[in-house]
Enzyme design. Sequence first.
Site, PDB file in Angstrom:
ATOM      1  CG  HIS A 179      -0.337  -8.026  -3.553  1.00 36.59           C
ATOM      2  ND1 HIS A 179      -0.567  -9.001  -2.606  1.00 36.59           N
ATOM      3  CD2 HIS A 179      -1.250  -8.221  -4.528  1.00 36.59           C
ATOM      4  CE1 HIS A 179      -1.578  -9.752  -3.003  1.00 36.59           C
ATOM      5  NE2 HIS A 179      -2.015  -9.311  -4.162  1.00 36.59           N
ATOM      6  CG  ASP A 223      -4.689  -6.024 -11.135  1.00 37.61           C
ATOM      7  OD1 ASP A 223      -4.933  -6.955 -11.908  1.00 37.61           O
ATOM      8  OD2 ASP A 223      -5.148  -5.939  -9.988  1.00 37.61           O
TER       9      ASP A 223
HETATM   10  N1  CMC Z   1       0.852   4.111  -3.984  1.00 41.28           N
HETATM   11  C1  CMC Z   1       1.382   4.886  -3.008  1.00 41.28           C
HETATM   12  N2  CMC Z   1       1.536   4.509  -1.738  1.00 41.28           N
HETATM   13  C2  CMC Z   1       1.102   3.282  -1.403  1.00 41.28           C
HETATM   14  C3  CMC Z   1       0.529   2.407  -2.358  1.00 41.28           C
HETATM   15  C4  CMC Z   1       0.414   2.862  -3.690  1.00 41.28           C
HETATM   16  N3  CMC Z   1      -0.111   2.074  -4.633  1.00 41.28           N
HETATM   17  N4  CMC Z   1       0.187   1.246  -1.750  1.00 41.28           N
HETATM   18  C5  CMC Z   1       0.523   1.380  -0.475  1.00 41.28           C
HETATM   19  N5  CMC Z   1       1.073   2.605  -0.249  1.00 41.28           N
HETATM   20  C6  CMC Z   1       1.647   3.109   1.003  1.00 41.28           C
HETATM   21  C7  CMC Z   1       0.576   3.501   2.006  1.00 41.28           C
HETATM   22  O1  CMC Z   1       0.211   4.855   1.872  1.00 41.28           O
HETATM   23  C8  CMC Z   1       1.263   3.208   3.309  1.00 41.28           C
HETATM   24  O2  CMC Z   1       2.188   4.244   3.554  1.00 41.28           O
HETATM   25  P1  CMC Z   1       2.455   4.753   5.073  1.00 41.28           P
HETATM   26  O3  CMC Z   1       3.066   3.572   5.774  1.00 41.28           O
HETATM   27  O4  CMC Z   1       3.370   5.909   4.920  1.00 41.28           O
HETATM   28  O5  CMC Z   1       1.110   5.112   5.641  1.00 41.28           O
HETATM   29  C9  CMC Z   1       2.074   1.950   3.029  1.00 41.28           C
HETATM   30  O6  CMC Z   1       2.352   2.009   1.603  1.00 41.28           O
HETATM   31  C10 CMC Z   1       1.345   0.647   3.344  1.00 41.28           C
HETATM   32  O7  CMC Z   1       0.084   0.657   2.681  1.00 41.28           O
HETATM   33  P2  CMC Z   1      -1.213  -0.134   3.172  1.00 41.28           P
HETATM   34  O8  CMC Z   1      -2.427   0.547   2.647  1.00 41.28           O
HETATM   35  O9  CMC Z   1      -1.125  -0.349   4.655  1.00 41.28           O
HETATM   36  O10 CMC Z   1      -0.997  -1.536   2.464  1.00 41.28           O
HETATM   37  P3  CMC Z   1      -2.109  -2.641   2.294  1.00 41.28           P
HETATM   38  O11 CMC Z   1      -1.405  -3.934   2.379  1.00 41.28           O
HETATM   39  O12 CMC Z   1      -3.257  -2.420   3.219  1.00 41.28           O
HETATM   40  O13 CMC Z   1      -2.658  -2.364   0.823  1.00 41.28           O
HETATM   41  C11 CMC Z   1      -3.045  -2.488  -1.504  1.00 41.28           C
HETATM   42  C12 CMC Z   1      -2.388  -3.160  -0.280  1.00 41.28           C
HETATM   43  C13 CMC Z   1      -2.878  -3.403  -2.709  1.00 41.28           C
HETATM   44  C14 CMC Z   1      -4.575  -2.300  -1.257  1.00 41.28           C
HETATM   45  C15 CMC Z   1      -2.376  -1.120  -1.751  1.00 41.28           C
HETATM   46  O14 CMC Z   1      -0.989  -1.301  -1.994  1.00 41.28           O
HETATM   47  C16 CMC Z   1      -3.022  -0.332  -2.876  1.00 41.28           C
HETATM   48  O15 CMC Z   1      -4.008   0.376  -2.640  1.00 41.28           O
HETATM   49  N6  CMC Z   1      -2.485  -0.458  -4.146  1.00 41.28           N
HETATM   50  C17 CMC Z   1      -3.089   0.168  -5.283  1.00 41.28           C
HETATM   51  C18 CMC Z   1      -4.268  -0.654  -5.747  1.00 41.28           C
HETATM   52  C19 CMC Z   1      -3.838  -1.925  -6.457  1.00 41.28           C
HETATM   53  O16 CMC Z   1      -2.987  -1.916  -7.340  1.00 41.28           O
HETATM   54  N7  CMC Z   1      -4.504  -3.047  -6.088  1.00 41.28           N
HETATM   55  C20 CMC Z   1      -4.304  -4.330  -6.761  1.00 41.28           C
HETATM   56  C21 CMC Z   1      -3.787  -5.403  -5.872  1.00 41.28           C
HETATM   57  S1  CMC Z   1      -3.270  -6.815  -6.858  1.00 41.28           S
HETATM   58  C22 CMC Z   1      -4.723  -7.515  -7.418  1.00 41.28           C
HETATM   59  C23 CMC Z   1      -5.464  -8.266  -6.398  1.00 41.28           C
HETATM   60  O17 CMC Z   1      -4.892  -9.239  -5.838  1.00 41.28           O
HETATM   61  O18 CMC Z   1      -6.631  -7.902  -6.154  1.00 41.28           O
END
Ligand code: CMC
Length: 432
Positions: free
Chosen positions: A307, A365
Amino acid sequence: MKGDRHAVLTVDGKQFKLPIQSPTIGPDTIDIRRLYGEAKCFTFDPGYTSTASCESKITYIDGEAGELLYRGYPVEQLAEHSSFLEVCYLLLYGELPSAKQLEDFECRVTNHTMVHDQMNYFFRGFRRDAHPMAIITGVMGAMSAFYHDSTDISDPKQREIASIRMIAKLPTIVAMAYKYSNGQPFIYPKNELNYAANFLRMCFKVPPQQYKVSPSVSKALDRIFILHADHEQNASTSTVRLAGSSGANPFACIAAGIACLWGPAHGGANEAALLMLREIGTVDRIPEFIKRAKDPNDSFRLMGFGHRVYKNFDPRASIMKQSADEILDEIGSENKPALLVARELERIALEDDYFRSRRLYPNVDFYSGIILDAIGFPTEMFTPIFALSRTVGWISQWKEMIADPAMRIGRPRQMYVGESHRRYVPVAERPG
Ligand code: CMC
């Protein structure tokens, strides 16, 4: 005192004083509104990780502490003691209602649950295999073509009527999208039922048979609605605010929010999470998927994990997990291989260094999809149910913005990295 403190920014040797504002709770904010006028430079923050886009009194999140407050009330307390419509009242008007205020509010919402009969034809224009989110986005936008008496945003009364209409009609519209997709006749709302029970009945009743709503299923769904009701300035809410800042009508703004919510990184994650659990299929395949999630060259992510704001745990996920256990005890978890995979995946990921070091935990989720699946909803309905729950949050944020005298059209700037000035070259003179 507010405004007394300031940060100093030095640009090319010249200093600029930027006021520091203190919120009720949460980090201080550096007010950069006059920065461009004085220093002739922008700030750069794609993804808005360090930017507060507005002032708001509605929802507070502390991502480190895993805390979510609606109007100051912890979401755990609301999920345990309140009902969705009471939470709607709280979000919209800022206070918990008295018994009389709640009764009046429930009555007002109930009076608007039916949609204009002409809207039925709208549904029939879609293909039967259309994703319900596509239908809902279209039908919500189309409401502005039906309810002309509630599109003048400068009139507080019209804003109020539009708000009640959307909260009341979304369950009917979402249920109609579902019925349309499986070829069953639309079921009219039954106003003596509560909000969640009425929605369940509109989805699952068929004319030749009685349908009795299970109180525990209705309670679990009501809880899902409460937990998704608002989440401060997330992508879809910011979309609603940005659309609303241009003066667009409320139905168009909420349609924009629904469209944004559909994405798999946002509201689409509950659907994506269950599809992923099904794709994994059996517990022995989990290591293969964990390996893929960790591979920087593979775009695969564990859906339902991570998240942007919650970095220790998602408080909504803890309540959802408990709800999932309760509902599966009642309905039975046999023949639910996705559940076995979910439990094992959670266990393995929480012990894995990759996920621990990046502070990736199951989010709301991950569990809401499991509950909705157990209740009998197909995966395409998961995001529409999220949209239905979030509508009140979008509306509250939109109303707050419109009522703010300081409101201006949202207009981010950019850091242009394209070509500098070029002279037009006629096609005959271009090389190759
Ligand atoms: N699985 C594997 N690796 C992950 C995941 C995941 N679900 N989420 C983040 N990472 C890794 C990412 O690859 C990165 O690694 P590195 O530092 O080595 O490059 C690190 O963790 C940070 O990720 P980020 O993309 O910079 O994090 P963010 O804050 O931009 O993204 C997120 C947050 C929710 C979009 C992301 O965690 C994600 O895509 N999760 C899966 C989709 C999901 O479950 N979304 C629902 C969110 S809750 C409902 C809502 O509020 O909408």
